[in-house]
Design an enzyme around this catalytic site. Structure first.
Site, short mmCIF file in Angstrom:
data_model
loop_
_atom_site.label_atom_id
_atom_site.label_comp_id
_atom_site.label_asym_id
_atom_site.label_seq_id
_atom_site.Cartn_x
_atom_site.Cartn_y
_atom_site.Cartn_z
N SER A 15 86.67 108.46 11.53
CA SER A 15 88.13 108.49 11.52
C SER A 15 88.70 108.68 12.92
CB SER A 15 88.63 109.63 10.61
OG SER A 15 88.19 110.87 11.13
N LEU A 18 87.55 106.91 19.21
CA LEU A 18 86.58 105.93 19.73
C LEU A 18 86.29 104.86 18.68
CD1 LEU A 18 84.46 105.38 22.11
CD2 LEU A 18 82.82 106.28 20.49
N ALA A 19 86.08 105.31 17.44
CA ALA A 19 85.76 104.37 16.37
C ALA A 19 86.88 103.34 16.21
CB ALA A 19 85.54 105.13 15.06
N ARG A 47 85.32 114.60 8.11
CA ARG A 47 85.63 115.60 7.08
C ARG A 47 86.82 115.21 6.20
NH1 ARG A 47 86.37 120.33 11.16
NH2 ARG A 47 87.43 118.53 12.04
N ASP A 87 80.77 116.70 6.11
CA ASP A 87 80.77 117.70 7.19
C ASP A 87 79.36 117.71 7.78
OD1 ASP A 87 82.37 120.69 7.86
OD2 ASP A 87 80.39 120.21 8.63
N ASP A 178 76.11 104.12 28.04
CA ASP A 178 76.92 104.26 29.24
C ASP A 178 77.70 102.96 29.27
OD1 ASP A 178 77.94 103.92 31.86
OD2 ASP A 178 76.53 105.41 32.59
N HIS A 179 78.97 103.00 28.93
CA HIS A 179 79.64 101.73 28.67
C HIS A 179 79.76 100.85 29.91
CE1 HIS A 179 83.22 104.06 29.80
NE2 HIS A 179 83.72 102.90 30.18
N HIS A 241 78.14 106.78 35.25
CA HIS A 241 78.54 105.41 35.59
C HIS A 241 78.17 105.00 37.03
CE1 HIS A 241 80.50 105.97 31.87
NE2 HIS A 241 81.59 106.55 32.31
N1 LIG Z 1 87.66 108.20 22.80
C1 LIG Z 1 87.05 107.59 23.79
O1 LIG Z 1 87.58 106.68 24.43
C2 LIG Z 1 85.64 108.00 24.17
C3 LIG Z 1 85.06 107.38 25.31
C4 LIG Z 1 83.75 107.70 25.65
C5 LIG Z 1 83.05 108.60 24.87
N2 LIG Z 1 83.63 109.19 23.80
C6 LIG Z 1 82.85 110.13 23.00
O2 LIG Z 1 82.89 109.73 21.64
C7 LIG Z 1 82.87 110.87 20.80
C8 LIG Z 1 84.08 110.84 19.88
O3 LIG Z 1 85.25 110.90 20.66
P1 LIG Z 1 86.69 110.61 20.03
O4 LIG Z 1 87.60 110.49 21.18
O5 LIG Z 1 86.63 109.51 19.05
O6 LIG Z 1 86.98 111.98 19.28
P2 LIG Z 1 88.00 112.26 18.06
O7 LIG Z 1 89.08 111.24 18.02
O8 LIG Z 1 88.35 113.69 18.16
O9 LIG Z 1 87.10 112.04 16.78
C9 LIG Z 1 86.17 113.00 16.35
C10 LIG Z 1 85.70 112.63 14.96
O10 LIG Z 1 84.75 113.60 14.52
C11 LIG Z 1 85.12 114.01 13.19
N3 LIG Z 1 84.65 115.39 13.00
C12 LIG Z 1 85.05 116.51 13.67
N4 LIG Z 1 84.40 117.58 13.20
C13 LIG Z 1 83.56 117.15 12.23
C14 LIG Z 1 82.62 117.80 11.38
N5 LIG Z 1 82.39 119.11 11.44
N6 LIG Z 1 81.93 117.03 10.50
C15 LIG Z 1 82.14 115.70 10.42
N7 LIG Z 1 83.00 115.03 11.21
C16 LIG Z 1 83.71 115.75 12.10
C17 LIG Z 1 86.64 113.87 13.17
O11 LIG Z 1 87.18 113.72 11.90
P3 LIG Z 1 87.57 114.97 10.94
O12 LIG Z 1 88.47 115.84 11.75
O13 LIG Z 1 88.23 114.34 9.76
O14 LIG Z 1 86.30 115.63 10.57
C18 LIG Z 1 86.80 112.55 13.93
O15 LIG Z 1 86.52 111.43 13.11
C19 LIG Z 1 82.80 112.08 21.73
O16 LIG Z 1 81.46 112.41 21.93
C20 LIG Z 1 83.39 111.55 23.02
O17 LIG Z 1 82.91 112.26 24.14
C21 LIG Z 1 84.92 108.90 23.43
#
Ligand SMILES: NC(=O)c1ccc[n+]([C@@H]2O[C@H](COP(=O)([O-])OP(=O)(O)OC[C@H]3O[C@@H](n4cnc5c(N)ncnc54)[C@H](OP(=O)(O)O)[C@@H]3O)[C@@H](O)[C@H]2O)c1
Length: 478
Positions: A15, A18-19, A47, A87, A178-179, A241
């Site tokens: 959710s 990044l996804a 969650r 979770d 590493d994108h 990077h």
């Molecule tokens: N965003 C970017 O552009 C980017 C770029 C490079 C790397 N990353 C890496 O990608 C990862 C995700 O980043 P993000 O930006 O997408 O973070 P985010 O938007 O905060 O998403 C975190 C996800 O984890 C879920 N989550 C949190 N606690 C959980 C738990 N206890 N059990 C199951 N699911 C849980 C959250 O949903 P719920 O709250 O519903 O559980 C949410 O889907 C990180 O490691 C980040 O360093 C992100």
């Protein structure tokens, strides 16, 4: 010819940002190009208690930000998406996940292949990997674990994380993202070297004066202040990077095709990083933090949301990296990365000396590899600057047409589905780069910086210019 792939993707953090911003649009591109067609399914897990329908709606909404395709095509694509509330610490949830994956495997005939994608906070990576193993999610097909950055925040935490995931997955099934390695220009660097014998002949300490790697951003931390406070540019950009770009530019045998050979050469290069004493850190590395701009309109870093008002986190660094190897000893690799610089630029400048004339190349030629100029646009990049060379110093390899149409994540997902680990980082590489970065970090953490020390919209603190001037050099991009 595009060959359809089959797999179930289980996206932990399905959710999240990044996804939705990177993974689903990339999967959609692969769907449109035929890499994904009938035999795939995506299980999003997090969650919050979403239904399948609601999840599909969020996927379609995020696709609309990037594509203007007919909504019917998006809906067909979204039919492959399922949601499982989960979770990461709850073992029962993994059983539910396993059963859903098995059902979808039958439904879509996915060949028992699984891609477990960690799009969640790094503190969960180990827990999830262990549960996938202990709760028996692995199948008779392939089981590939994809890890996002950051991979640790220093050598100790990276070792611990690696220990945890290695208990659950063999190294060959781990894909550390590493994108930058997904960017086609970075992937093309070894091709450019291998296809241009004169250029490659000049790529050593006899002919190269210095190499400069710049990853500059014009934006500040925006809404990522909370994350940035735990990182800083040294960890966020240099350890991964910048080091990986140097790996593409400077490793031996750029024409190797075997992933193991390519990685071995990268490991050898990083293994030859010249160790720094604390005094050398002071001389060779500069750090900075942005202040407001000249008009006083933009927030300084310390005024950003979720940033401490006395933060000592660096938003800029410049440094001189050296190697103790036959090929590169004596050649400084100047690196630089920062936020709120005048422009967004990702580039490598290779500065040759006057001896290069012995190879028939004009003395002091500079070859510039532009990796990316504008956020989100991967179509760029002409790549080579013929500046001063006055002749066909470098030709583009025919097989790489340089149209750069593929997004980094799209290209990396194809690699994951194909079992190609060339564009992912190996543990041995990370160990060497973390060790190097830790020395700098430890020195910095023992001192109090005078921050803020550069105005937003400028090229960082003056010390970054002096770093090169002391060696009689200058930044090519200035
Ligand atoms: N965003 C970017 O552009 C980017 C770029 C490079 C790397 N990353 C890496 O990608 C990862 C995700 O980043 P993000 O930006 O997408 O973070 P985010 O938007 O905060 O998403 C975190 C996800 O984890 C879920 N989550 C949190 N606690 C959980 C738990 N206890 N059990 C199951 N699911 C849980 C959250 O949903 P719920 O709250 O519903 O559980 C949410 O889907 C990180 O490691 C980040 O360093 C992100």
């Amino acid at each position: 010819m595009v060959k359809e792939k089959s797999a179930i993707f289980i996206i932990f953090g399905g959710s999240g940002d990044l996804a939705h911003r990177k993974l689903y649009p990339s999967l959609f591109r692969l769907y449109k190009s035929g890499f994904l067609k009938d035999h795939f399914a995506v299980i999003g897990t997090a969650r919050r208690p979403w239904s399948d329908d609601y999840f599909r709606e969020t996927v379609i909404t995020s696709l609309k930000d990037y594509f203007d395709d007919d909504e019917d095509v998006m809906k067909e694509f979204a039919k492959h998406f399922y949601y499982q509330s989960h979770d990461v610490n709850d073992s029962e949830h993994y059983i539910a996940l396993k059963n859903l994956a098995a059902k979808l495997d039958d439904q879509f005939d996915c060949g028992h292949n699984r891609v477990y994608y960690m799009a969640i906070a790094p503190r969960f990576f180990g827990t999830v990997a262990e549960h996938i193993n202990s709760e028996g999610l692995k199948t008779s097909g392939y089981n590939r674990l994809v890890i996002e950055k950051p991979f640790g925040r220093d050598l100790d935490s990276a070792c611990e994380l690696n220990g945890n995931i290695s208990k659950a997955f063999p190294e060959d099934d781990i894909y550390r993202i590493d994108h930058y390695l997904g960017k086609e220009m970075v992937q093309d660097i070894p091709h450019i070297r291998a296809n241009n014998p004169t250029f490659e002949k000049a790529m050593n300490n006899k002919y190269v004066s210095n190499i400069q790697v710049t990853l500059a951003e014009s934006l500040g931390v925006e809404d990522r202040g909370g994350y940035y406070e735990t990182a800083g540019v040294l960890r966020d950009m240099v350890q991964n990077h910048i080091m990986q770009i140097i790996g593409a530019v400077a490793s031996d045998e750029p024409d190797a095709t075997d992933a193991k050979v390519i990685h071995q050469h990268k490991c050898d290069l990083f293994g030859s990083l010249k160790e720094l004493t604390p005094e050398q850190v002071d001389k060779s590395f500069v750090r900075g933090q942005y202040d407001t701009d000249k008009l006083g309109e933009k927030k300084s870093y310390r005024e950003e949301d979720k940033v401490a008002s006395d933060s000592e986190i660096e938003t800029f660094t410049a440094g001189k990296i050296e190697f103790e190897s036959k090929r590169w000893s004596g050649v400084p690799f100047y690196v630089r990365s920062g936020k709120r610089l005048p422009d967004k630029q990702s580039r490598v400048d290779i500065v040759f000396n006057d001896k290069v004339a012995d190879l028939g190349i004009r003395a002091n030629t500079v070859v510039t590899l532009l990796i990316e100029q504008i956020d989100g646009q991967s179509i760029l990049i002409n790549g080579i600057n013929y500046k001063d060379s006055g002749q066909d110093f470098i030709k583009f390899p025919e097989e790489a047409e340089f149209n750069h149409a593929r997004e980094a994540y799209e290209s990396l997902i194809i690699d994951i589905l194909s079992g190609n680990r060339v564009h992912f980082t190996l543990w041995d590489e990370l160990r060497s780069t973390w060790k190097y970065i830790d020395t700098i970090r430890e020195r910095w953490d023992s001192q109090t910086p005078e921050f803020p020390n550069y105005i937003s919209g400028t090229m960082g603190p003056d010390a970054a210019e002096m770093l090169l001037e002391r060696d009689g050099n200058t930044w090519i991009w200035d």
